[in-house]
Design an enzyme around this catalytic site. Structure first.
Site, PDB file in Angstrom:
ATOM      1  N   SER A   7       0.948  -1.224   0.082  1.00 43.94           N
ATOM      2  CA  SER A   7       0.082   0.040  -0.110  1.00 43.94           C
ATOM      3  C   SER A   7       0.800   1.306  -0.070  1.00 43.94           C
ATOM      4  O   SER A   7       1.580   1.495   0.980  1.00 43.94           O
ATOM      5  CB  SER A   7      -0.940  -0.006   1.387  1.00 43.94           C
ATOM      6  OG  SER A   7      -1.581   1.231   1.485  1.00 43.94           O
ATOM      7  N   ASP A  33      -4.704   3.842  -2.094  1.00 42.75           N
ATOM      8  CA  ASP A  33      -5.751   4.185  -1.334  1.00 42.75           C
ATOM      9  C   ASP A  33      -6.120   5.453  -1.644  1.00 42.75           C
ATOM     10  O   ASP A  33      -5.522   6.560  -1.211  1.00 42.75           O
ATOM     11  CB  ASP A  33      -5.290   3.987   0.225  1.00 42.75           C
ATOM     12  CG  ASP A  33      -5.085   2.551   0.654  1.00 42.75           C
ATOM     13  OD1 ASP A  33      -5.984   1.729   0.480  1.00 42.75           O
ATOM     14  OD2 ASP A  33      -4.061   2.123   1.136  1.00 42.75           O
ATOM     15  N   MET A  35      -8.717   8.002  -0.275  1.00 35.63           N
ATOM     16  CA  MET A  35      -9.679   8.735   1.019  1.00 35.63           C
ATOM     17  C   MET A  35      -9.931  10.112   0.745  1.00 35.63           C
ATOM     18  O   MET A  35      -9.200  10.847   0.250  1.00 35.63           O
ATOM     19  CB  MET A  35      -9.168   8.598   2.103  1.00 35.63           C
ATOM     20  CG  MET A  35      -8.423   7.166   2.413  1.00 35.63           C
ATOM     21  SD  MET A  35      -7.389   7.104   3.922  1.00 35.63           S
ATOM     22  CE  MET A  35      -6.803   5.552   4.085  1.00 35.63           C
ATOM     23  N   HIS A  64      -8.039   1.507  -4.517  1.00 33.70           N
ATOM     24  CA  HIS A  64      -9.104   1.100  -3.512  1.00 33.70           C
ATOM     25  C   HIS A  64      -9.754   2.441  -3.071  1.00 33.70           C
ATOM     26  O   HIS A  64      -9.137   3.291  -2.398  1.00 33.70           O
ATOM     27  CB  HIS A  64      -8.353   0.596  -2.234  1.00 33.70           C
ATOM     28  CG  HIS A  64      -9.082   0.257  -0.944  1.00 33.70           C
ATOM     29  ND1 HIS A  64      -8.610   0.086   0.372  1.00 33.70           N
ATOM     30  CD2 HIS A  64     -10.412   0.280  -0.668  1.00 33.70           C
ATOM     31  CE1 HIS A  64      -9.600  -0.190   1.142  1.00 33.70           C
ATOM     32  NE2 HIS A  64     -10.595   0.018   0.553  1.00 33.70           N
ATOM     33  N   MET A  66     -12.085   4.597  -0.810  1.00 32.18           N
ATOM     34  CA  MET A  66     -12.750   4.841   0.337  1.00 32.18           C
ATOM     35  C   MET A  66     -13.445   6.423   0.188  1.00 32.18           C
ATOM     36  O   MET A  66     -13.168   7.257   0.903  1.00 32.18           O
ATOM     37  CB  MET A  66     -11.785   4.839   1.423  1.00 32.18           C
ATOM     38  CG  MET A  66     -11.260   3.291   1.779  1.00 32.18           C
ATOM     39  SD  MET A  66      -9.713   3.165   2.706  1.00 32.18           S
ATOM     40  CE  MET A  66      -8.484   3.245   1.404  1.00 32.18           C
ATOM     41  N   MET A 136     -11.617  -5.841   4.686  1.00 28.14           N
ATOM     42  CA  MET A 136     -10.810  -5.017   5.236  1.00 28.14           C
ATOM     43  C   MET A 136     -10.568  -5.715   6.777  1.00 28.14           C
ATOM     44  O   MET A 136     -11.625  -6.273   7.432  1.00 28.14           O
ATOM     45  CB  MET A 136     -11.589  -3.785   5.845  1.00 28.14           C
ATOM     46  CG  MET A 136     -11.801  -2.801   4.639  1.00 28.14           C
ATOM     47  SD  MET A 136     -10.080  -2.369   3.510  1.00 28.14           S
ATOM     48  CE  MET A 136      -9.280  -1.718   4.934  1.00 28.14           C
ATOM     49  N   ASP A 174      -6.781  -6.555   3.397  1.00 23.85           N
ATOM     50  CA  ASP A 174      -6.144  -5.115   3.742  1.00 23.85           C
ATOM     51  C   ASP A 174      -6.445  -4.528   5.022  1.00 23.85           C
ATOM     52  O   ASP A 174      -7.180  -4.443   5.695  1.00 23.85           O
ATOM     53  CB  ASP A 174      -6.785  -4.308   2.811  1.00 23.85           C
ATOM     54  CG  ASP A 174      -6.221  -2.782   2.630  1.00 23.85           C
ATOM     55  OD1 ASP A 174      -5.421  -2.736   3.459  1.00 23.85           O
ATOM     56  OD2 ASP A 174      -6.668  -2.001   1.874  1.00 23.85           O
TER      57      ASP A 174
END
Ligand code: DX5
Ligand code: ZN
Length: 217
Positions: A7, A33, A35, A64, A66, A136, A174
Site C-alpha cells: 500500500s 488508497d 480517501m 481502493h 474509500m 478489510m 487489507d
C-alpha cells in the site's frame, strides 16, 4: 502463494520513485488508497500521485476507493491506468451492481470492499458479478492499525461461498497484514495481501515481501 500488494499510503513521498522501483522489483501489485475525508475521516492523495506512480509502474495498479461517490471517479482512475478498482459496499448501497458493471466496462477488474463490522454475507448476491472481494482487516481510513483476528472467519466464509457457486473470485485482505499473519491468511483463502507499514517501515522491504509470500530464503 499469495500476491503481495504494497500500500503506497505508507511509502516515502519524498522518494516515491525509489519506492515504486522497489515494488516493481519485488512485489506484484500497487495498492493505491483513495480517501475523501467524508466516507473515512482521513484524506490520502489524489490523481497527481496516482499518475506519478502509474508513469513508472511495471506492475498492475489496484485502486481502493474509500469515498462516498465511487461511481463519479471510476472512469478517471481507469484513464490513470488502474487495472483493478474496488469501492465500498457501505458507500455503494443499492448501486452496487451498476458500479461493478461500470468498472468492468472500463476494462478494469471490479472489486467490492467491506469494513469489519458488516457481515460478509451481504456480498454473496454480488459474487457472480465481481472479480474480487476486498475484506478489510482493520476499519478503513488509516495505515498502521492492528489486525482484527475475526478476519480469518470472514475469509473462509467468502471462500466457501465462492466455491459453492463455482466462481473464481479472488480474495484480497487489507489492514495490519505482516509476515506474522500472512501464512495464516493465505491458508484461510486470501489470494492478495495488502501491506503498507509492514513493508515500507521495514529496514528490508524486499525481505518482508518475500516472507509474506512464503519464500523463506
Ligand atoms: C486502510 C487502507 C490500507 C492501509 C494498510 O484504510 O485501506 O490499504 O494502507 O496499511 P497497513 O498495512 O499499515 O495496515
Ligand atoms: Zn487499502
Amino acid at each position: 502463494m499469495p500476491s503481495i500488494a504494497p500500500s503506497m499510503l505508507s511509502a516515502d513521498f519524498l522518494n516515491l520513485g525509489k519506492d515504486v522501483q522497489m515494488v516493481n522489483a519485488n512485489a506484484d501489485i500497487f495498492h493505491l488508497d483513495i480517501m475523501d475525508g467524508i466516507f473515512v475521516p482521513n484524506i490520502s492523495y489524489g490523481f497527481p500521485v496516482v499518475d506519478a506512480v502509474a508513469s513508472m509502474a511495471e506492475k498492475p495498479l489496484d485502486v481502493h476507493l474509500m469515498i462516498t461517490d465511487p461511481a463519479k471517479y471510476v472512469r478517471r482512475f481507469s484513464s490513470s491506468g488502474a487495472a483493478m478498482l474496488s469501492f465500498h459496499y457501505e458507500a455503494a448501497g443499492e448501486n452496487m451492481g451498476e458500479i461493478v458493471d461500470l468498472v468492468r466496462s472500463c476494462g478494469m477488474k471490479a472489486g467490492v470492499a467491506i469494513n469489519p463490522d458488516i457481515p460478509v454475507s451481504v456480498l454473496f448476491p454480488y459474487l457472480p458479478k465481481v472479480d474480487f472481494v476486498l475484506i478489510m482487516s482493520v476499519f478503513a481510513g488509516f495505515g498502521g492499525q492492528k489486525f482484527i483476528p475475526e478476519t480469518y472467519g470472514r475469509i473462509t466464509s467468502v471462500k466457501a461461498e465462492t466455491e459453492r457457486l463455482g466462481l473464481d473470485v479472488k480474495i484480497e485482505v487489507d489492514g495490519g497484514v505482516s509476515p506474522s499473519n500472512a501464512a495464516a491468511l493465505a491458508a484461510a483463502g486470501a489470494d492478495i495481501l495488502v501491506a503498507g507499514s509492514a513493508v515500507f517501515k521495514a529496514a528490508d522491504p524486499a525481505a518482508v515481501i518475500a516472507a509474506m509470500r512464503g519464500d523463506y530464503v
